[in-house]
Design an enzyme around this catalytic site. Structure first.
Site, short mmCIF file in Angstrom:
data_model
loop_
_atom_site.label_atom_id
_atom_site.label_comp_id
_atom_site.label_asym_id
_atom_site.label_seq_id
_atom_site.Cartn_x
_atom_site.Cartn_y
_atom_site.Cartn_z
N CYS A 4 17.57 -16.52 -25.88
CA CYS A 4 18.21 -17.61 -25.99
C CYS A 4 18.68 -17.68 -27.78
CB CYS A 4 16.77 -18.37 -26.56
SG CYS A 4 15.73 -18.17 -24.60
N ARG B 171 24.52 -13.27 -27.19
CA ARG B 171 23.66 -13.04 -26.51
C ARG B 171 23.00 -12.43 -25.55
NH1 ARG B 171 19.94 -14.91 -30.96
NH2 ARG B 171 18.31 -14.70 -30.49
N TRP C 77 17.94 -17.76 -21.51
CA TRP C 77 17.51 -16.82 -21.55
C TRP C 77 16.70 -16.79 -20.52
CZ3 TRP C 77 17.19 -11.50 -21.95
CH2 TRP C 77 17.63 -10.55 -21.30
N ASN D 52 12.27 -20.87 -29.18
CA ASN D 52 12.63 -19.63 -28.37
C ASN D 52 11.55 -19.15 -28.35
OD1 ASN D 52 15.34 -19.90 -28.57
ND2 ASN D 52 15.73 -18.57 -30.28
N GLY D 53 11.12 -17.91 -28.18
CA GLY D 53 9.84 -17.46 -27.82
C GLY D 53 9.06 -17.30 -27.17
N GLU E 177 9.47 11.96 -25.00
CA GLU E 177 10.79 11.07 -25.65
C GLU E 177 10.82 10.80 -26.94
OE1 GLU E 177 12.96 9.35 -24.10
OE2 GLU E 177 13.79 7.32 -25.07
N LYS F 222 14.59 11.65 -28.34
CA LYS F 222 15.69 10.54 -29.08
C LYS F 222 16.27 11.01 -30.68
CE LYS F 222 15.97 8.19 -27.05
NZ LYS F 222 16.41 7.47 -25.73
N GLU G 243 18.84 14.21 -29.71
CA GLU G 243 20.17 13.64 -29.68
C GLU G 243 21.02 12.85 -30.20
OE1 GLU G 243 20.92 10.66 -26.37
OE2 GLU G 243 18.23 10.03 -26.92
N HIS H 36 -1.54 27.35 -28.01
CA HIS H 36 -1.34 27.89 -26.97
C HIS H 36 0.17 28.44 -27.27
CE1 HIS H 36 -4.34 27.87 -24.86
NE2 HIS H 36 -4.64 26.79 -24.99
N LYS I 51 27.28 8.06 -22.37
CA LYS I 51 26.30 6.96 -22.30
C LYS I 51 25.78 7.73 -20.71
CE LYS I 51 23.84 3.56 -22.45
NZ LYS I 51 22.33 3.48 -22.94
O1 M6R Z 1 21.70 5.89 -16.79
P1 M6R Z 1 20.93 7.08 -16.61
O2 M6R Z 1 19.17 6.55 -17.15
O3 M6R Z 1 20.50 7.39 -15.25
O4 M6R Z 1 20.52 8.47 -17.72
C1 M6R Z 1 20.08 8.83 -17.85
C2 M6R Z 1 20.28 10.47 -19.23
O5 M6R Z 1 20.88 10.70 -19.43
C3 M6R Z 1 20.45 9.13 -20.07
O6 M6R Z 1 18.88 8.71 -20.42
C4 M6R Z 1 19.87 10.12 -21.86
O7 M6R Z 1 19.28 11.69 -21.31
C5 M6R Z 1 19.65 8.75 -22.63
N1 M6R Z 1 20.66 9.83 -23.84
C6 M6R Z 1 18.51 9.46 -23.69
O8 M6R Z 1 18.58 8.31 -24.59
#
Ligand code: M6R
Length: 605
Positions: free
Chosen positions: A2, A27, A74, A98-99, A478, A482, A485, A501, A600
């Protein structure tokens, strides 16, 4: 997502409102509208679909006046149709918002009992109805507005115009942004500086609880007790066409979109007012299922890991989880009571698609949780559950992860109820956890400056460890993914209990150890693992329940996160980890949105 605009000028404001709505449209939205006061009346035009539909509507049936409000919606509460579009005009007042008004169903029930008829399915209408009642009871607009907002719970930015007051606009905010610009012969209110940057170079942001009143060319700002206050103005960047909306990278833009996209995803799967899951709308037979196989890659796999614990704990359904590149080569024990579930942001990941086809060849029913609903994975599934994250451009998956979790949580609750593993009050409590998630994400985003300081402290490290237990083990994995990468720092996620361990051998005073310890059943155990790191001189960053004595005695850095539910912990606690990875990478000057060697959508095996 929104967007709000309000304009008061010495000329007809209709086309300027439409221009600002066009600039807000990046948006994402599904309806648009405006209302204008003239000759002591309110005139409203709103329509489902794009701003061009609104422009066509106005060309055929124009409205004009010197003061008006506009909105791109939205959908969150109620379908994306014309009736639910904003503004919401109820005889004496017209409102854009909004909200989310979290207590709207309680307020609505009270008004309905006293005979008030509601026109739309939105939470916003409660604001218009309440202000209108105050006005009918003889209150002046500012008092009516203030009395109304004291009743609202949730996060909001609101702007209203009033019948009988051709030049008056009143606005406020709590959680959601609202700002104003004093432009040439014009005052503009907006939720987004960027969208009005054609009109001037500085804006003033309202703080939570501030009330703005504009009348002709006069602006006054008030605090909650209606004392006059001042706020500083800020220079703004000009609108550009790169879609970054003033952010340095798509990743941070996408991190900050999470309150909006999560409320969109959740409101698709949940009926907030009735505390019900809306998955019955799918014609898919879940009755026979007693086992689920989940497969995915990368971040989507970690979403699957969180979902496994939810399906098992909350719905009592056994889950086998596999990385997609392993799945297709393994014996999976398929049978007709097993459901195969695939999670993918892009819907094009080659390994996940191959795993799906492998399951299909074995006569499995396929459910996919995807962002891109036109993708191959979606097309080859029997049931597609979209996550509504909007386009994710940064290679590092952020908003897709939390929206995958929101969607999976809805499926878990649906199956738990179908299997009668939760009763009505447990269902209500779990839905309530989900309802509050967008505003809790907004709160956690406020830690960005603290996280920047932590990033400064650790950005030169060559390695980092993330550790968690139970709900936070997938987050430790995760968080490490993050960080590595996008910052290229080697990072490892481990189960806290595994520290001694092996990984403890890495601990020295240079090693940052990010301990994920919410206020859950593992807290004490997590703390003892944290102490093992402390005794060996490790640099501890505690994300979760942070106590003052720990800050003092252990000299650790802490990000205090006050959630402790089964469903909200993984969603809320992933936000600081995303921010940490982003700010570390930024300090290291890496190519954040397109990190080296990564794509991506990984469309090759
Ligand atoms: O498009 P997907 O969710 O299938 O992609 C899976 C992975 O390639 C994706 O999550 C990748 O690990 C990202 N770079 C993580 O940030």
């Amino acid at each position: 997502m929104c967007g709000i605009v309000g304009i008061s000028a010495k000329k007809n404001v209709s086309s300027d409102i439409v221009q600002c709505l066009n600039h807000l449209s990046y948006r994402g939205y599904d309806s648009a509208g405006l209302s204008i006061t003239k000759d002591n009346e309110i005139f409203e035009r709103k329509i489902q679909g794009k701003v061009t539909n609104l422009e066509n509507f106005l060309n055929n049936d124009p409205i004009s006046g010197n003061c008006g409000i506009g909105h791109t919606r939205w959908a969150t509460h109620g379908e994306p149709n014309t009736i639910n579009a904003h503004p919401h005009t109820i005889s004496n007042v017209s409102v854009v918002h909004n909200g989310i008004i979290e207590n709207y169903h309680d307020l609505k029930a009270i008004l309905e009992k006293s005979g008030v008829n509601f026109i739309s399915d939105t939470d916003t209408e409660i604001i218009s109805q309440l202000i209108n009642i105050e006005l009918i009871n003889g209150k002046k607009p500012l008092e009516a507005f203030k009395n109304t907002i004291t009743k609202l719970e949730g996060a909001y930015a609101i702007v209203a115009i009033f019948r009988g007051y051709d030049d008056l606009m009143i606005g406020t905010k709590l959680g959601s942004p609202l700002l104003y610009m004093k432009a040439k012969n014009m005052i503009i209110l907006s939720s987004d500086a960027y969208s009005i940057s054609d009109y001037g170079s500085s804006v003033t942001y309202l703080e939570d609880g501030d009330i703005i009143v504009t009348e002709k060319s006069k602006i006054s700002l008030h605090d909650y007790s209606l004392n006059t206050i001042q706020r500083p103005s800020k220079k703004i960047k000009k609108r550009d066409k790169d879609g970054l909306n003033g952010h340095d990278h798509f990743m941070i833009k996408e991190i900050k979109e999470q309150p909006d996209v999560l409320s969109h995803a959740l409101s698709y799967y949940l009926n907030f007012s009735k505390y019900k899951i809306n998955l019955d709308k799918y014609n898919f037979d879940f009755t026979k299922i007693n086992r689920i196989i989940i497969s995915a890659c990368g971040t989507a796999y970690f979403a699957g890991m969180v979902a496994k614990s939810w399906f098992e704990d909350i719905a009592n359904i056994k889950v086998d989880l596999d990385i997609a590149s392993e799945f297709r080569y393994k014996k999976m024990f398929f049978d007709n009571k097993t459901l195969s579930l695939f999670i993918s942001q892009s819907g094009e990941t080659a390994d996940t698609l191959a795993a799906l086809r492998h399951a299909k060849e074995n006569d499995q029913k396929i459910v996919s949780v995807v962002n891109t609903v036109e993708s191959s994975i979606a097309k080859e599934s029997d049931l597609v559950l979209p996550i509504f994250a909007g386009q994710e451009i940064g290679v590092a998956s952020t908003k897709a992860f939390t929206c995958q979790l929101a969607t999976l949580a809805s499926l878990v609750l649906f199956l738990a109820k179908k299997k009668r593993h939760i009763n009505a009050s447990q269902e209500k409590a779990l839905i309530e956890e989900l309802v509050h998630i967008p505003s809790q994400v907004l709160d956690v985003l406020k830690y960005e400056n603290d996280i920047k300081k932590i990033a400064k402290d650790i950005h030169k490290s060559s390695s980092a460890i993330f550790m968690g237990r139970g709900a936070t083990l997938p987050l430790a994995l995760e968080g490490a993914l993050k960080l590595k990468e996008i910052s290229y720092i080697h990072a490892e996620g481990i189960a806290s209990g595994e520290l001694k361990h092996g990984a403890i051998a890495l601990v020295d005073k240079k090693l940052p150890v990010i301990v994920l310890a919410p206020d859950d059943i593992f807290y004490v155990k997590n703390l003892s693992n944290m102490n093992e790191v402390y005794s060996r001189g490790g640099k501890i960053i505690l994300v979760g329940k942070v106590q003052n004595n720990q800050l003092k005695d252990l000299k650790l850095t802490g990000i205090n996160i006050e959630v402790n539910g089964k469903l909200n912990i993984p969603i809320i606690m992933s936000i600081p980890l995303q921010l940490l990875a982003y700010h570390v990478a930024k300090l290291r000057g890496t190519d954040i949105d397109q990190p080296r060697n990564l794509a991506k959508a990984v469309t090759v095996e």
